[in-house]
Design a protein around this motif. Sequence first.
Motif, PDB file in Angstrom:
ATOM      1  N   HIS A  39       0.639  -1.362  -0.005  1.00  8.76           N
ATOM      2  CA  HIS A  39       0.136  -0.053  -0.026  1.00  8.76           C
ATOM      3  C   HIS A  39       0.789   1.118   0.084  1.00  8.76           C
ATOM      4  CE1 HIS A  39      -3.824   1.880   1.640  1.00  8.76           C
ATOM      5  NE2 HIS A  39      -3.583   2.422   0.337  1.00  8.76           N
ATOM      6  N   GLY A  40       1.470   1.632  -1.126  1.00 10.79           N
ATOM      7  CA  GLY A  40       2.314   2.551  -1.174  1.00 10.79           C
ATOM      8  C   GLY A  40       3.620   2.358  -0.472  1.00 10.79           C
ATOM      9  N   GLY A  41       4.308   3.378  -0.164  1.00 12.92           N
ATOM     10  CA  GLY A  41       5.416   3.401   0.373  1.00 12.92           C
ATOM     11  C   GLY A  41       6.726   3.831  -0.467  1.00 12.92           C
ATOM     12  N   PRO A  42       8.010   3.669   0.166  1.00 13.42           N
ATOM     13  CA  PRO A  42       9.112   4.101  -0.617  1.00 13.42           C
ATOM     14  C   PRO A  42       9.460   2.887  -1.762  1.00 13.42           C
ATOM     15  CG  PRO A  42       9.559   4.146   1.819  1.00 13.42           C
ATOM     16  CD  PRO A  42       8.188   3.524   1.924  1.00 13.42           C
ATOM     17  N   VAL A  43       9.757   3.426  -3.062  1.00 12.26           N
ATOM     18  CA  VAL A  43      10.258   2.778  -3.826  1.00 12.26           C
ATOM     19  C   VAL A  43      11.627   2.695  -4.155  1.00 12.26           C
ATOM     20  CG1 VAL A  43       9.971   2.246  -6.340  1.00 12.26           C
ATOM     21  CG2 VAL A  43       7.880   2.598  -5.112  1.00 12.26           C
ATOM     22  N   GLU A  44      12.429   1.646  -4.053  1.00 10.46           N
ATOM     23  CA  GLU A  44      13.830   1.766  -4.481  1.00 10.46           C
ATOM     24  C   GLU A  44      13.952   1.245  -6.193  1.00 10.46           C
ATOM     25  OE1 GLU A  44      18.032  -0.819  -3.636  1.00 10.46           O
ATOM     26  OE2 GLU A  44      16.501  -0.810  -2.133  1.00 10.46           O
ATOM     27  N   ARG A  45      14.003   2.269  -7.039  1.00 15.72           N
ATOM     28  CA  ARG A  45      14.148   2.155  -8.215  1.00 15.72           C
ATOM     29  C   ARG A  45      15.355   1.606  -8.616  1.00 15.72           C
ATOM     30  NH1 ARG A  45      15.920   5.207 -12.322  1.00 15.72           N
ATOM     31  NH2 ARG A  45      16.145   7.059 -10.747  1.00 15.72           N
ATOM     32  N   LEU A  46      15.260   0.158  -9.436  1.00 11.70           N
ATOM     33  CA  LEU A  46      16.417  -0.395  -9.909  1.00 11.70           C
ATOM     34  C   LEU A  46      16.815  -0.222 -11.337  1.00 11.70           C
ATOM     35  CD1 LEU A  46      15.911  -3.697  -8.066  1.00 11.70           C
ATOM     36  CD2 LEU A  46      17.385  -1.686  -7.291  1.00 11.70           C
ATOM     37  N   GLU A  47      15.521  -0.067 -11.912  1.00  9.57           N
ATOM     38  CA  GLU A  47      15.628   0.327 -13.508  1.00  9.57           C
ATOM     39  C   GLU A  47      14.458   0.966 -13.868  1.00  9.57           C
ATOM     40  OE1 GLU A  47      15.943  -3.314 -15.702  1.00  9.57           O
ATOM     41  OE2 GLU A  47      17.270  -4.325 -14.321  1.00  9.57           O
ATOM     42  N   GLY A  48      14.607   1.822 -14.931  1.00  5.80           N
ATOM     43  CA  GLY A  48      13.673   2.554 -15.700  1.00  5.80           C
ATOM     44  C   GLY A  48      13.023   3.831 -14.542  1.00  5.80           C
ATOM     45  N   HIS A  49      11.678   4.167 -14.949  1.00  7.69           N
ATOM     46  CA  HIS A  49      11.145   5.140 -14.110  1.00  7.69           C
ATOM     47  C   HIS A  49      10.125   4.696 -13.501  1.00  7.69           C
ATOM     48  CE1 HIS A  49       9.965   9.236 -13.351  1.00  7.69           C
ATOM     49  NE2 HIS A  49       8.768   8.935 -13.740  1.00  7.69           N
ATOM     50  N   PHE A  50       9.791   5.102 -12.447  1.00 10.33           N
ATOM     51  CA  PHE A  50       8.548   4.887 -11.414  1.00 10.33           C
ATOM     52  C   PHE A  50       8.247   5.932 -10.807  1.00 10.33           C
ATOM     53  CE2 PHE A  50       6.366   3.458  -7.889  1.00 10.33           C
ATOM     54  CZ  PHE A  50       5.472   2.615  -8.532  1.00 10.33           C
ATOM     55  N   SER A  51       7.044   6.322 -10.932  1.00  2.70           N
ATOM     56  CA  SER A  51       6.351   7.506 -10.070  1.00  2.70           C
ATOM     57  C   SER A  51       4.964   6.774  -9.587  1.00  2.70           C
ATOM     58  CB  SER A  51       6.413   8.439 -10.881  1.00  2.70           C
ATOM     59  OG  SER A  51       5.536   8.574 -11.884  1.00  2.70           O
ATOM     60  N   ASP A  53       2.177   5.718  -6.755  1.00  2.00           N
ATOM     61  CA  ASP A  53       2.091   4.605  -5.604  1.00  2.00           C
ATOM     62  C   ASP A  53       1.685   3.324  -6.217  1.00  2.00           C
ATOM     63  OD1 ASP A  53       2.462   6.360  -3.131  1.00  2.00           O
ATOM     64  OD2 ASP A  53       0.825   7.458  -4.032  1.00  2.00           O
ATOM     65  N   LEU A  54       2.060   2.141  -5.819  1.00  2.72           N
ATOM     66  CA  LEU A  54       1.787   0.850  -6.175  1.00  2.72           C
ATOM     67  C   LEU A  54       0.946   0.333  -5.013  1.00  2.72           C
ATOM     68  CD1 LEU A  54       1.850  -1.150  -8.358  1.00  2.72           C
ATOM     69  CD2 LEU A  54       3.561  -2.281  -6.936  1.00  2.72           C
ATOM     70  N   ILE A  55      -0.439  -0.213  -5.274  1.00  4.97           N
ATOM     71  CA  ILE A  55      -1.189  -0.895  -4.320  1.00  4.97           C
ATOM     72  C   ILE A  55      -1.509  -2.349  -4.670  1.00  4.97           C
ATOM     73  CG2 ILE A  55      -3.497  -0.941  -2.933  1.00  4.97           C
ATOM     74  CD1 ILE A  55      -2.048   2.264  -4.755  1.00  4.97           C
ATOM     75  N   VAL A  56      -1.235  -3.422  -3.880  1.00  3.58           N
ATOM     76  CA  VAL A  56      -1.577  -4.505  -4.185  1.00  3.58           C
ATOM     77  C   VAL A  56      -2.606  -5.415  -3.010  1.00  3.58           C
ATOM     78  CG1 VAL A  56      -0.605  -6.840  -4.755  1.00  3.58           C
ATOM     79  CG2 VAL A  56       0.605  -4.778  -5.219  1.00  3.58           C
ATOM     80  N   ILE A  57      -3.615  -5.804  -3.560  1.00  7.37           N
ATOM     81  CA  ILE A  57      -4.387  -6.393  -2.488  1.00  7.37           C
ATOM     82  C   ILE A  57      -4.711  -7.943  -3.053  1.00  7.37           C
ATOM     83  CG2 ILE A  57      -6.846  -6.389  -1.397  1.00  7.37           C
ATOM     84  CD1 ILE A  57      -7.043  -3.447  -2.519  1.00  7.37           C
ATOM     85  N   GLU A  58      -4.509  -8.819  -2.058  1.00  2.00           N
ATOM     86  CA  GLU A  58      -4.477 -10.319  -2.150  1.00  2.00           C
ATOM     87  C   GLU A  58      -5.889 -10.907  -1.982  1.00  2.00           C
ATOM     88  OE1 GLU A  58      -1.559 -13.606  -1.368  1.00  2.00           O
ATOM     89  OE2 GLU A  58      -2.611 -12.847   0.567  1.00  2.00           O
ATOM     90  N   PHE A  59      -6.338 -11.576  -2.924  1.00  3.37           N
ATOM     91  CA  PHE A  59      -7.883 -12.589  -2.562  1.00  3.37           C
ATOM     92  C   PHE A  59      -7.467 -13.872  -2.796  1.00  3.37           C
ATOM     93  CE2 PHE A  59      -9.024  -8.077  -3.937  1.00  3.37           C
ATOM     94  CZ  PHE A  59      -9.984  -8.079  -2.947  1.00  3.37           C
ATOM     95  N   ASP A  60      -8.326 -14.843  -2.253  1.00  2.00           N
ATOM     96  CA  ASP A  60      -8.174 -16.196  -2.396  1.00  2.00           C
ATOM     97  C   ASP A  60      -8.449 -16.479  -3.985  1.00  2.00           C
ATOM     98  OD1 ASP A  60      -7.800 -16.625   0.514  1.00  2.00           O
ATOM     99  OD2 ASP A  60      -9.878 -17.041   0.678  1.00  2.00           O
ATOM    100  N   ASP A  61      -8.980 -15.815  -4.604  1.00  4.50           N
ATOM    101  CA  ASP A  61      -9.089 -16.268  -6.074  1.00  4.50           C
ATOM    102  C   ASP A  61      -9.590 -14.996  -7.031  1.00  4.50           C
ATOM    103  OD1 ASP A  61     -12.015 -16.331  -5.689  1.00  4.50           O
ATOM    104  OD2 ASP A  61     -11.704 -18.332  -5.111  1.00  4.50           O
TER     105      ASP A  61
END
Length: 112
Positions: A39-51, A53-61
């Motif tokens: 849910h957001g948070g600091p990003v350590e960019r390794l390649e390319g460009h990222f700006s 926030d990334l949000i990932v929500i997990e579900f059973d299926d």
Amino acid sequence: MTAYAIAHLHAVEFCTDIATYLEKIDATLAPFGGRFIVHGGPVERLEGHFSGDLIVIEFDDREHARAWYRSPAYQAILPLRTRHARGDAFLIDQVAQPHRATEVLEYAARNA
């Protein structure tokens, strides 16, 4: 198979609507077993460009993920976010385990 609801928000205008959305989203996830993984948070960019926030929500299926997104409870708060945030959102399944990278080549050959 585990599925993920992923959003890459490029621009968020923090305002009362966004605060209300954040206050209400957890209750919409609970009936479908949704859990925040990222849910957001600091990003350590390794390649390319990222700006943004990334949000990932997990579900059973994917069925649970799709049912959550389409639920009246989530649809009621969704405009609070979409009016004040620009980005992409999608559902995707986890790969079957164990997974080998070359399986992507096999999939591509079958669907060529």
